[in-house]
Design a protein around this motif. Structure first.
Motif, short mmCIF file in Angstrom:
data_model
loop_
_atom_site.label_atom_id
_atom_site.label_comp_id
_atom_site.label_asym_id
_atom_site.label_seq_id
_atom_site.Cartn_x
_atom_site.Cartn_y
_atom_site.Cartn_z
N TYR A 1 45.02 39.05 31.10
CA TYR A 1 44.57 38.26 29.96
C TYR A 1 45.02 36.81 30.09
O TYR A 1 44.25 35.86 29.82
N LEU A 2 46.27 36.59 30.52
CA LEU A 2 46.76 35.22 30.69
C LEU A 2 45.95 34.47 31.74
O LEU A 2 45.78 33.26 31.66
N LEU A 3 45.45 35.19 32.73
CA LEU A 3 44.62 34.55 33.77
C LEU A 3 43.22 34.22 33.26
O LEU A 3 42.66 33.18 33.60
N THR A 4 42.65 35.11 32.46
CA THR A 4 41.21 35.03 32.14
C THR A 4 40.88 34.76 30.68
O THR A 4 39.78 34.31 30.37
N GLY A 5 41.79 35.13 29.77
CA GLY A 5 41.46 35.11 28.35
C GLY A 5 40.69 36.35 27.90
O GLY A 5 40.26 36.44 26.75
N VAL A 6 40.54 37.33 28.81
CA VAL A 6 39.79 38.56 28.51
C VAL A 6 40.78 39.70 28.28
O VAL A 6 41.67 39.94 29.10
N LYS A 7 40.61 40.41 27.16
CA LYS A 7 41.53 41.50 26.80
C LYS A 7 40.83 42.84 26.99
O LYS A 7 39.87 43.15 26.26
N VAL A 8 41.29 43.63 27.97
CA VAL A 8 40.80 45.00 28.17
C VAL A 8 41.98 45.88 28.53
O VAL A 8 43.06 45.40 28.87
N ASN A 9 41.77 47.18 28.48
CA ASN A 9 42.77 48.16 28.93
C ASN A 9 42.24 48.84 30.19
O ASN A 9 41.16 49.43 30.17
N GLU A 10 42.98 48.72 31.28
CA GLU A 10 42.57 49.32 32.55
C GLU A 10 42.88 50.82 32.54
O GLU A 10 43.93 51.25 32.07
N TYR A 11 41.97 51.60 33.11
CA TYR A 11 42.00 53.06 32.99
C TYR A 11 43.26 53.72 33.56
O TYR A 11 43.90 54.53 32.87
N GLN B 1 37.33 50.59 34.13
CA GLN B 1 37.70 51.24 35.38
C GLN B 1 38.12 50.21 36.44
O GLN B 1 37.71 49.05 36.39
N PRO B 2 38.94 50.63 37.42
CA PRO B 2 39.20 49.77 38.57
C PRO B 2 37.89 49.32 39.21
O PRO B 2 36.89 50.04 39.18
N GLN B 3 37.90 48.14 39.80
CA GLN B 3 36.76 47.45 40.40
C GLN B 3 36.00 46.61 39.38
O GLN B 3 35.06 45.90 39.73
N THR B 4 36.39 46.65 38.10
CA THR B 4 35.74 45.80 37.10
C THR B 4 36.10 44.34 37.35
O THR B 4 37.28 44.00 37.50
N MET C 1 39.07 31.61 40.99
CA MET C 1 39.03 32.95 41.59
C MET C 1 38.39 33.90 40.60
O MET C 1 38.46 33.70 39.40
N GLU C 2 37.81 34.96 41.12
CA GLU C 2 37.42 36.08 40.26
C GLU C 2 38.63 36.98 40.07
O GLU C 2 39.35 37.28 41.02
N VAL C 3 38.83 37.41 38.83
CA VAL C 3 39.93 38.32 38.52
C VAL C 3 39.35 39.73 38.44
O VAL C 3 38.44 39.99 37.64
N ILE C 4 39.85 40.61 39.29
CA ILE C 4 39.31 41.97 39.42
C ILE C 4 40.38 42.99 39.06
O ILE C 4 41.53 42.87 39.48
N LEU C 5 40.00 43.97 38.25
CA LEU C 5 40.94 45.04 37.93
C LEU C 5 41.14 45.92 39.16
O LEU C 5 40.20 46.57 39.63
N PRO C 6 42.37 45.95 39.70
CA PRO C 6 42.67 46.99 40.68
C PRO C 6 42.99 48.27 39.91
O PRO C 6 42.76 48.33 38.70
N ALA C 7 43.46 49.28 40.59
CA ALA C 7 44.13 50.37 39.88
C ALA C 7 45.47 49.77 39.45
O ALA C 7 46.39 49.63 40.25
N SER C 8 45.58 49.32 38.19
CA SER C 8 46.71 48.48 37.80
C SER C 8 48.01 49.26 37.62
O SER C 8 49.08 48.68 37.53
N GLY D 1 46.51 49.02 48.43
CA GLY D 1 45.56 49.67 47.53
C GLY D 1 44.93 48.68 46.56
O GLY D 1 43.74 48.75 46.26
N ASN D 2 45.75 47.76 46.06
CA ASN D 2 45.26 46.71 45.17
C ASN D 2 44.18 45.88 45.86
O ASN D 2 43.08 45.67 45.34
N LEU D 3 44.47 45.44 47.10
CA LEU D 3 43.52 44.63 47.85
C LEU D 3 42.23 45.39 48.16
O LEU D 3 41.12 44.85 48.06
N LEU D 4 42.37 46.66 48.54
CA LEU D 4 41.19 47.45 48.90
C LEU D 4 40.23 47.60 47.72
O LEU D 4 39.01 47.56 47.90
N VAL D 5 40.77 47.77 46.52
CA VAL D 5 39.91 47.89 45.34
C VAL D 5 39.17 46.58 45.09
O VAL D 5 37.97 46.58 44.76
#
Length: 473
Positions: free
Chosen positions: A162-172, A208-211, A228-235, A432-436
């Motif tokens: 959220y601090l990076l993007t201003g977008v609030k979500v919960n990763e799975y 989900q991861p990859q979002t 940069m694009e901010v991508i949800l890994p498996a957090s 694993g983070n990078l691969l996602v």
């Protein structure tokens, strides 16, 4: 070839890792490493979340200094901890740590409202006193005004994203560790939340991861000099690490670090009474899979012993010293709550041995051997439980993460379980983070391709029972 940036923050340290694909090999480069320690603040043990965000920014700026502009970034941390935000998106709470004693007695109170059998049947999550559900109930009991003011619940990587993007979500994957997510719907279970008297509005959409969350906030683009694009890994760091198990075959894994997470990957959850009684969990994984595992106290015990001895010995020193005491046989129950955050780990281990009429370890090597033997004893029991619940035998165990470097522990594991043990990769979570991220932007086609890349890119060591040992790539 695009650069991706993985931020991997553990309970004692964090790192910013740069990844790039070169044909079918993943090239890794550590950009920045930093310490992460608990601080005592406002009566609680907390994480310094603002300092962690500054360290992330330092890592990104080091890329800038190297003339590298990564295309994507994703953050993973440990599970269960969270913050609450008010209507102005300001922090209501400190980032209170799971080792804080505020959850003492909370699990019992929650289980008086929702039975253990029902809670496990709905969530499939193992019972640990520090799970988010008990932390939230502690807030309700001890600081109810916080929950009244709260508009948003974010787990720590969610907040950093959220601090990076201003977008609030919960990763799975991280959300599942709360013990508030329905194991079948893979969404918040509103019945549980309602019964606990917690306002459901604070729980956001589970992604989900990859979002792809979006790009950086404008002020950060200006500060970094690139977007940069901010991508949800498996957090959840364990979920990221498990992606790095370099095998498509049926195997047991141990993600070995501060904790030892030991289990298998399943397509369906297992919420049987037997699994509940053995305290296995069904945490979220990539592609909607389940990590059926047991949370075991890990190398935290050695980390604390090292601290107790004033950091006079390295982790390699402890391995060497433990080998010098082959006849020392005392064991402790590593998952005894007394070892979660004792005042002094050495004294706690000694007291346990004294209370159980065992030889008391004195020399650092005796203490280390006691820990390693006790961990392996717990690993062996967990293997037996897994094979009993799943009704099949496993031939191999994959040890990933920092603990995969512990040759003594790996060999003891092979000898004790009579299974082949494969160790590596070391930087499993960052990988694993990078691969996602690379899956999300189409640099990698699927998870099987990702595992092929891991095999090509990183050294594995193989440990055979009866002291046979070899190295392979």
């Amino acid at each position: 070839m695009k650069y991706c940036l993985a931020v991997d923050i553990g309970a004692s340290s964090g790192k910013v890792m740069l990844g790039q694909l070169n044909s079918d090999r993943l090239l890794l480069r550590e950009i920045h490493r930093f310490d992460n320690q608990l601080i005592y603040k406002n009566g609680h043990y907390c994480w310094d979340i603002q300092s962690l965000f500054q360290e992330i920014k330092t890592g990104v700026k080091k890329c800038q200094q190297l003339g590298i502009s990564p295309s994507t970034i994703g953050i993973d941390t440990w599970a269960v901890d969270f913050v609450l935000l008010d209507e102005n998106d300001q922090l209501i709470t400190d980032a209170i740590a799971y080792r804080d004693p505020r959850t003492d007695g909370m699990m019992e109170k929650v289980l008086s409202i929702i039975s253990k059998e029902k809670l496990y049947g709905i969530t499939g999550i193992q019972f640990q006193k520090f799970n988010t559900i008990y932390q939230l109930y502690a807030v309700k009991e001890q600081d109810p005004e916080w929950l009244k003011r709260a508009q948003h619940f974010l787990m720590l990587p969610d907040y950093l994203h959220y601090l990076l993007t201003g977008v609030k979500v919960n990763e799975y994957t991280n959300a599942t560790s709360t013990q508030l997510v329905n194991v079948l719907s893979q969404n918040w279970d509103h019945e549980i939340i309602s019964k606990l008297g917690i306002n459901q509005r604070i729980f956001g959409e589970i992604k989900q991861p990859q979002t792809i969350l979006g790009t950086l906030q404008k002020e950060l683009v200006k500060e970094f000099g690139f977007d940069m694009e901010v991508i949800l890994p498996a957090s959840h760091d364990t979920a990221s690490a498990v992606i790095s198990v370099p095998s498509t075959e049926d195997t047991i894994y141990i993600s070995s670090g501060t904790w030892s997470l030991m289990g298998v990957v399943n397509d369906l959850p297992i919420c049987s009474t037997e699994a509940m009684e053995m305290n296995f969990t069904n945490e979220g994984g990539i592609n909607g899979q389940y990590r059926f595992l047991k949370n075991i106290m890990g190398l935290w015990m050695i980390e604390e012993v090292r601290r107790n001895f004033g950091h006079a010995y390295s982790y390699t020193d402890f391995m060497k010293m433990a080998s010098q005491f082959p006849d020392f046989q005392s064991l402790v129950h590593v998952d005894d709550p007394r070892f979660l955050k004792p005042e002094n780990m050495v004294e706690e281990i000694q007291a346990y041995c004294r209370e159980t009429n065992q030889q008391v370890p004195i020399h650092p090597g005796e203490i280390a051997k006691c820990i390693y033997d006790s961990l392996v004893d717990c690993y062996e029991n967990t293997v037996n439980e897994l094979e009993t619940i799943l009704g099949r035998e496993f031939k191999t165990i994959h040890v990933i993460g920092g603990g995969s470097q512990n040759h003594l522990l790996n060999q003891k594991l092979a000898d004790k379980t009579r299974k082949e043990v494969y160790a590596g990769p070391i930087e499993a979570t960052a990988i694993g983070n990078l691969l996602v991220q690379m899956l999300a932007i189409g640099e990698i086609d699927d998870v099987n391709k990702a595992k092929h890349i891991i095999k090509n890119s990183f050294e594995l060591k193989t440990y055979f029972p009866a002291k046979e040992f070899k190295e392979e790539r």
